[in-house]
Motif scaffolding. Sequence first.
Motif, PDB file in Angstrom:
ATOM      1  N   ALA A   1       8.684  -7.914  -6.780  1.00  0.00           N
ATOM      2  CA  ALA A   1       9.348  -8.913  -5.486  1.00  0.00           C
ATOM      3  C   ALA A   1       8.133 -10.466  -5.590  1.00  0.00           C
ATOM      4  CB  ALA A   1      10.207  -8.845  -4.394  1.00  0.00           C
ATOM      5  N   GLY A   2       6.785 -10.800  -5.706  1.00  0.00           N
ATOM      6  CA  GLY A   2       5.741 -10.958  -5.749  1.00  0.00           C
ATOM      7  C   GLY A   2       5.665 -11.691  -6.865  1.00  0.00           C
ATOM      8  N   GLY A   3       6.954 -11.752  -7.735  1.00  0.00           N
ATOM      9  CA  GLY A   3       6.488 -12.471  -8.917  1.00  0.00           C
ATOM     10  C   GLY A   3       5.678 -11.549  -9.589  1.00  0.00           C
ATOM     11  N   VAL A   4       5.309 -10.956 -10.124  1.00  0.00           N
ATOM     12  CA  VAL A   4       4.167  -9.801 -10.685  1.00  0.00           C
ATOM     13  C   VAL A   4       5.157  -8.656 -11.621  1.00  0.00           C
ATOM     14  CG1 VAL A   4       2.583  -7.561 -11.343  1.00  0.00           C
ATOM     15  CG2 VAL A   4       2.444  -9.465  -8.952  1.00  0.00           C
ATOM     16  N   GLU A   5       5.035  -8.860 -13.036  1.00  0.00           N
ATOM     17  CA  GLU A   5       5.798  -8.108 -14.131  1.00  0.00           C
ATOM     18  C   GLU A   5       5.140  -6.355 -14.176  1.00  0.00           C
ATOM     19  OE1 GLU A   5       6.648 -10.040 -18.081  1.00  0.00           O
ATOM     20  OE2 GLU A   5       6.709 -11.885 -17.492  1.00  0.00           O
ATOM     21  N   VAL A   6       5.781  -5.730 -14.246  1.00  0.00           N
ATOM     22  CA  VAL A   6       5.286  -4.787 -14.484  1.00  0.00           C
ATOM     23  C   VAL A   6       5.841  -3.464 -15.374  1.00  0.00           C
ATOM     24  CG1 VAL A   6       5.053  -2.383 -13.338  1.00  0.00           C
ATOM     25  CG2 VAL A   6       5.882  -4.432 -11.927  1.00  0.00           C
ATOM     26  N   ALA A   7       4.717  -3.679 -16.520  1.00  0.00           N
ATOM     27  CA  ALA A   7       4.815  -2.881 -17.488  1.00  0.00           C
ATOM     28  C   ALA A   7       5.736  -1.524 -17.598  1.00  0.00           C
ATOM     29  CB  ALA A   7       3.789  -3.282 -19.018  1.00  0.00           C
ATOM     30  N   ALA A   8       4.787  -0.266 -16.648  1.00  0.00           N
ATOM     31  CA  ALA A   8       4.999   0.984 -16.669  1.00  0.00           C
ATOM     32  C   ALA A   8       4.336   0.538 -15.493  1.00  0.00           C
ATOM     33  CB  ALA A   8       4.165   1.391 -18.359  1.00  0.00           C
ATOM     34  N   VAL A   9       4.872   2.325 -15.354  1.00  0.00           N
ATOM     35  CA  VAL A   9       4.514   3.060 -13.745  1.00  0.00           C
ATOM     36  C   VAL A   9       4.379   4.704 -14.163  1.00  0.00           C
ATOM     37  CG1 VAL A   9       5.135   3.783 -11.740  1.00  0.00           C
ATOM     38  CG2 VAL A   9       6.286   1.174 -12.911  1.00  0.00           C
ATOM     39  N   GLN A  10       3.150   4.637 -13.780  1.00  0.00           N
ATOM     40  CA  GLN A  10       2.731   6.361 -13.894  1.00  0.00           C
ATOM     41  C   GLN A  10       2.764   7.007 -12.876  1.00  0.00           C
ATOM     42  OE1 GLN A  10       2.200   8.105 -17.215  1.00  0.00           O
ATOM     43  NE2 GLN A  10       1.848   9.610 -15.991  1.00  0.00           N
ATOM     44  N   ALA A  11       3.205   8.224 -12.302  1.00  0.00           N
ATOM     45  CA  ALA A  11       3.102   8.879 -10.698  1.00  0.00           C
ATOM     46  C   ALA A  11       2.146   9.747 -11.344  1.00  0.00           C
ATOM     47  CB  ALA A  11       4.574   8.405 -10.142  1.00  0.00           C
ATOM     48  N   ALA A  12       1.620  10.359 -10.397  1.00  0.00           N
ATOM     49  CA  ALA A  12       0.880  10.919 -10.479  1.00  0.00           C
ATOM     50  C   ALA A  12       1.559  12.936  -9.612  1.00  0.00           C
ATOM     51  CB  ALA A  12      -0.552  11.689 -10.394  1.00  0.00           C
ATOM     52  N   GLY A  13       2.302  12.176  -8.387  1.00  0.00           N
ATOM     53  CA  GLY A  13       3.114  13.079  -8.054  1.00  0.00           C
ATOM     54  C   GLY A  13       2.331  13.708  -6.900  1.00  0.00           C
ATOM     55  N   ALA A  14       1.043  13.464  -6.148  1.00  0.00           N
ATOM     56  CA  ALA A  14       0.446  13.870  -4.813  1.00  0.00           C
ATOM     57  C   ALA A  14       0.989  13.680  -4.162  1.00  0.00           C
ATOM     58  CB  ALA A  14      -1.183  13.502  -4.904  1.00  0.00           C
ATOM     59  N   VAL A  15       1.731  14.443  -2.960  1.00  0.00           N
ATOM     60  CA  VAL A  15       2.466  14.160  -1.764  1.00  0.00           C
ATOM     61  C   VAL A  15       1.353  14.257  -0.596  1.00  0.00           C
ATOM     62  CG1 VAL A  15       3.785  16.161  -0.665  1.00  0.00           C
ATOM     63  CG2 VAL A  15       3.971  16.566  -2.727  1.00  0.00           C
ATOM     64  N   THR A  16       0.337  14.343  -0.710  1.00  0.00           N
ATOM     65  CA  THR A  16      -0.432  14.095   0.653  1.00  0.00           C
ATOM     66  C   THR A  16      -1.629  13.174   0.400  1.00  0.00           C
ATOM     67  OG1 THR A  16      -1.783  15.986   0.367  1.00  0.00           O
ATOM     68  CG2 THR A  16       0.047  16.232   1.728  1.00  0.00           C
ATOM     69  N   PRO A  17      -2.170  12.714   1.000  1.00  0.00           N
ATOM     70  CA  PRO A  17      -3.062  11.710   1.090  1.00  0.00           C
ATOM     71  C   PRO A  17      -4.451  12.665   0.802  1.00  0.00           C
ATOM     72  CG  PRO A  17      -2.247  10.581   2.557  1.00  0.00           C
ATOM     73  CD  PRO A  17      -0.708  11.724   2.348  1.00  0.00           C
ATOM     74  N   GLU A  18      -4.692  13.369   1.325  1.00  0.00           N
ATOM     75  CA  GLU A  18      -5.459  14.803   0.811  1.00  0.00           C
ATOM     76  C   GLU A  18      -6.128  14.971  -0.250  1.00  0.00           C
ATOM     77  OE1 GLU A  18      -7.930  18.521   4.109  1.00  0.00           O
ATOM     78  OE2 GLU A  18      -5.345  18.168   3.904  1.00  0.00           O
ATOM     79  N   GLU A  19      -4.918  14.827  -0.986  1.00  0.00           N
ATOM     80  CA  GLU A  19      -4.934  15.987  -2.606  1.00  0.00           C
ATOM     81  C   GLU A  19      -5.886  14.498  -2.964  1.00  0.00           C
ATOM     82  OE1 GLU A  19      -2.461  16.916  -5.964  1.00  0.00           O
ATOM     83  OE2 GLU A  19      -1.934  16.958  -3.307  1.00  0.00           O
ATOM     84  N   VAL A  20      -4.598  13.099  -2.343  1.00  0.00           N
ATOM     85  CA  VAL A  20      -5.565  12.092  -3.151  1.00  0.00           C
ATOM     86  C   VAL A  20      -7.410  11.992  -2.931  1.00  0.00           C
ATOM     87  CG1 VAL A  20      -5.698   9.393  -3.935  1.00  0.00           C
ATOM     88  CG2 VAL A  20      -3.539  11.048  -3.378  1.00  0.00           C
ATOM     89  N   ALA A  21      -7.628  12.252  -1.678  1.00  0.00           N
ATOM     90  CA  ALA A  21      -8.906  11.740  -1.356  1.00  0.00           C
ATOM     91  C   ALA A  21     -10.375  12.966  -2.337  1.00  0.00           C
ATOM     92  CB  ALA A  21      -8.995  12.060  -0.115  1.00  0.00           C
ATOM     93  N   GLY A  22      -9.758  14.346  -2.834  1.00  0.00           N
ATOM     94  CA  GLY A  22     -10.638  15.649  -3.050  1.00  0.00           C
ATOM     95  C   GLY A  22     -10.696  14.920  -4.849  1.00  0.00           C
ATOM     96  N   TRP A  23      -9.774  13.683  -5.403  1.00  0.00           N
ATOM     97  CA  TRP A  23      -9.914  13.269  -6.897  1.00  0.00           C
ATOM     98  C   TRP A  23     -11.508  12.826  -7.012  1.00  0.00           C
ATOM     99  CZ3 TRP A  23      -4.323  10.525  -8.350  1.00  0.00           C
ATOM    100  CH2 TRP A  23      -4.255  11.623  -8.616  1.00  0.00           C
ATOM    101  N   GLY A  24     -11.904  12.934  -8.331  1.00  0.00           N
ATOM    102  CA  GLY A  24     -13.254  12.277  -8.493  1.00  0.00           C
ATOM    103  C   GLY A  24     -13.534  12.076  -9.734  1.00  0.00           C
ATOM    104  N   GLU A  25     -13.802  10.911 -10.328  1.00  0.00           N
ATOM    105  CA  GLU A  25     -14.043  10.387 -11.863  1.00  0.00           C
ATOM    106  C   GLU A  25     -13.319  10.897 -12.299  1.00  0.00           C
ATOM    107  OE1 GLU A  25     -17.001   9.761 -14.889  1.00  0.00           O
ATOM    108  OE2 GLU A  25     -18.067   9.244 -12.785  1.00  0.00           O
TER     109      GLU A  25
END
Length: 243
Positions: free
Chosen positions: A141-165
């Motif tokens: 909607a902002g005029g950006v072309e999206v080549a691909a979308v990869q979703a990891a499926g994390a349900v909660t922010p707490e899970e994402v906050a534990g990710w590292g390098e």
Amino acid sequence: MTALGILYPGHFAEDDYARIEQLIGSDIRVDLVRIEVAEDIHRTDALREMGSPERLAASVEGLRLAGAEAVVWASPSGSLGYGWQGAQEQVRALARAAGMPASSTSFAFVHAVRELGVRRVAVGAPCPQNVADLFADFLRAGGVEVAAVQAAGAVTPEEVAGWGEAETLALARAADAAGAEAVVLPDTAWHTAAYLPLLEESLGKPVLTANQVTVWEGLRLADRRVNAPALGALFTREPIVQV
């Protein structure tokens, strides 16, 4: 001294902002007001409630008293449920309540893509596919072309906050796609500030992450430019001249 106000949901990767402030190494202060959320989950109804204009307006007084010159709502998902037009009204209402320029991380990504002068990006989102698709639609909607979308499926922010390098690099690599000129990693619960040089070196292209673009957007609103190579290509480019 330029003070930036950040409205941050929850208590997950807020220390990224202290790191970014340190890496900027200039007369920039990043002030956070934490917004408590009733339900920390990547579900569209919960995301709309989290970003309600009333909730955001009730949180800006501290930023005003601290002398903030601009405020950014630091939650991509907290804007997506409103759509492009609804998210615009969300930040307009925030600006009225705060008495200062306002934006959100969702719009920050669109503006940052334009700043880099690229058109086509790949998205690597930690959240479920339906929320990742909402984000991709917002970019379009902002005029950006999206080549691909990869979703990891994390349900909660707490899970994402534990990710590292390792997890961060793995999702960025999985998201990258042929023809993508940059990779976008949208989640402010995700610690990414420390990994930006590694990500860009590994992928060979600019990488935009949520906390990085949130601070950059605040600087843009405050009409400040800083050079901070440790924060990636976004913080090292000269302004793009629009013709």
